[in-house]
Design an enzyme around this catalytic site. Structure first.
Site, PDB file in Angstrom:
ATOM      1  N   HIS A  14       0.823  -1.218   0.000  1.00 40.09           N
ATOM      2  CA  HIS A  14       0.000   0.000   0.000  1.00 40.09           C
ATOM      3  C   HIS A  14       0.855   1.265   0.000  1.00 40.09           C
ATOM      4  O   HIS A  14       2.047   1.246   0.303  1.00 40.09           O
ATOM      5  CB  HIS A  14      -0.930   0.011   1.220  1.00 40.09           C
ATOM      6  CG  HIS A  14      -0.208   0.039   2.534  1.00 40.09           C
ATOM      7  ND1 HIS A  14       0.345   1.188   3.063  1.00 40.09           N
ATOM      8  CD2 HIS A  14       0.060  -0.942   3.425  1.00 40.09           C
ATOM      9  CE1 HIS A  14       0.911   0.923   4.213  1.00 40.09           C
ATOM     10  NE2 HIS A  14       0.769  -0.367   4.465  1.00 40.09           N
ATOM     11  N   GLU A  87      -2.300  -7.233   7.129  1.00 43.47           N
ATOM     12  CA  GLU A  87      -0.983  -7.128   7.749  1.00 43.47           C
ATOM     13  C   GLU A  87      -0.901  -7.991   9.003  1.00 43.47           C
ATOM     14  O   GLU A  87      -1.917  -8.426   9.549  1.00 43.47           O
ATOM     15  CB  GLU A  87      -0.700  -5.645   8.096  1.00 43.47           C
ATOM     16  CG  GLU A  87       0.670  -5.377   8.718  1.00 43.47           C
ATOM     17  CD  GLU A  87       1.849  -5.764   7.834  1.00 43.47           C
ATOM     18  OE1 GLU A  87       2.009  -6.979   7.589  1.00 43.47           O
ATOM     19  OE2 GLU A  87       2.609  -4.868   7.421  1.00 43.47           O
TER      20      GLU A  87
END
Length: 211
Positions: A14, A87
């Site tokens: 990201h 994550e």
């Protein structure tokens, strides 16, 4: 399992977030993309524009979904959300400033980043657990698209992507994955090949068109 056609996965971290700037631990917790992060996402999309993608997958974290949408832009690429691409869970360290962790939890950060597959933050998940869910998601993606073959985008996170790469390559060295860097892994006839790790060239080339 034999693959009928080559499937090539483009893992994209990201874009820069507010917590990245503040140097806060950002795993399951979330923060918005910065203006730079939005630009990075658009840039990597431009850098990947000449590659035909048949599908895209994203972690369910908003920062990753936003990165995916900015990168895909107007391209007609279906985006599928998969929470297994999230994550690592940093437990009690979530959202804490890196600089304040030693006074609160001693050498927790040193232990976490020791590359021991069983290492974890207090009340967080281990690298082994992270790899298990990531690998499960990746295998399903590959199997789903093996009959047709093609290129797949996977938008995820720095530790998630880095841990997956280090586990499948049996490497002893973790490579830092910058925001909107790209790692490329291909599967063909049951064989896995890592072609690129944390490559920033797509983002950098694309930025010439965005800025």
């Amino acid at each position: 399992m034999t693959r009928e056609n080559k499937v090539t996965l483009y893992f994209v971290r990201h874009g820069e977030t507010q917590y990245n700037v503040e140097r806060r631990m950002q795993g399951f917790c979330d923060s918005p993309l910065t203006e730079k992060g939005i630009s990075q996402a658009k840039s990597v999309g431009k850098g990947l524009a000449d590659i035909p993608f048949i599908a895209a997958y994203s972690s369910d974290s908003q920062r990753v979904q936003d990165t995916a949408k900015y990168a895909i832009g107007e391209r007609n690429i279906p985006l599928i959300i998969d929470k297994r691409l999230k994550e690592m869970n940093f437990g009690v360290l979530e959202a804490l400033l890196e600089d304040e962790i030693p006074s609160l939890y001693g050498d927790a950060l040193d232990k976490l980043f020791s590359l021991d597959v069983n290492a974890c933050a207090p009340e967080g998940e281990t690298y082994a657990q992270l790899f298990t869910r990531t690998e499960e998601a990746v295998k399903e993606i590959v199997e789903k698209h093996a009959s047709e073959g093609g290129n797949i985008l996977i938008f995820s996170h720095g530790v998630t992507i880095g841990n997956y790469i280090i586990q499948v390559t049996k490497s002893k060295e973790f490579q830092v994955h910058e925001n909107c860097s790209v790692s490329v892994v291909s599967y063909e006839n049951g064989q896995l090949q890592v072609e690129k790790i944390a490559d920033t060239s797509y983002r950098n080339e694309g930025s010439k068109q965005v800025n």
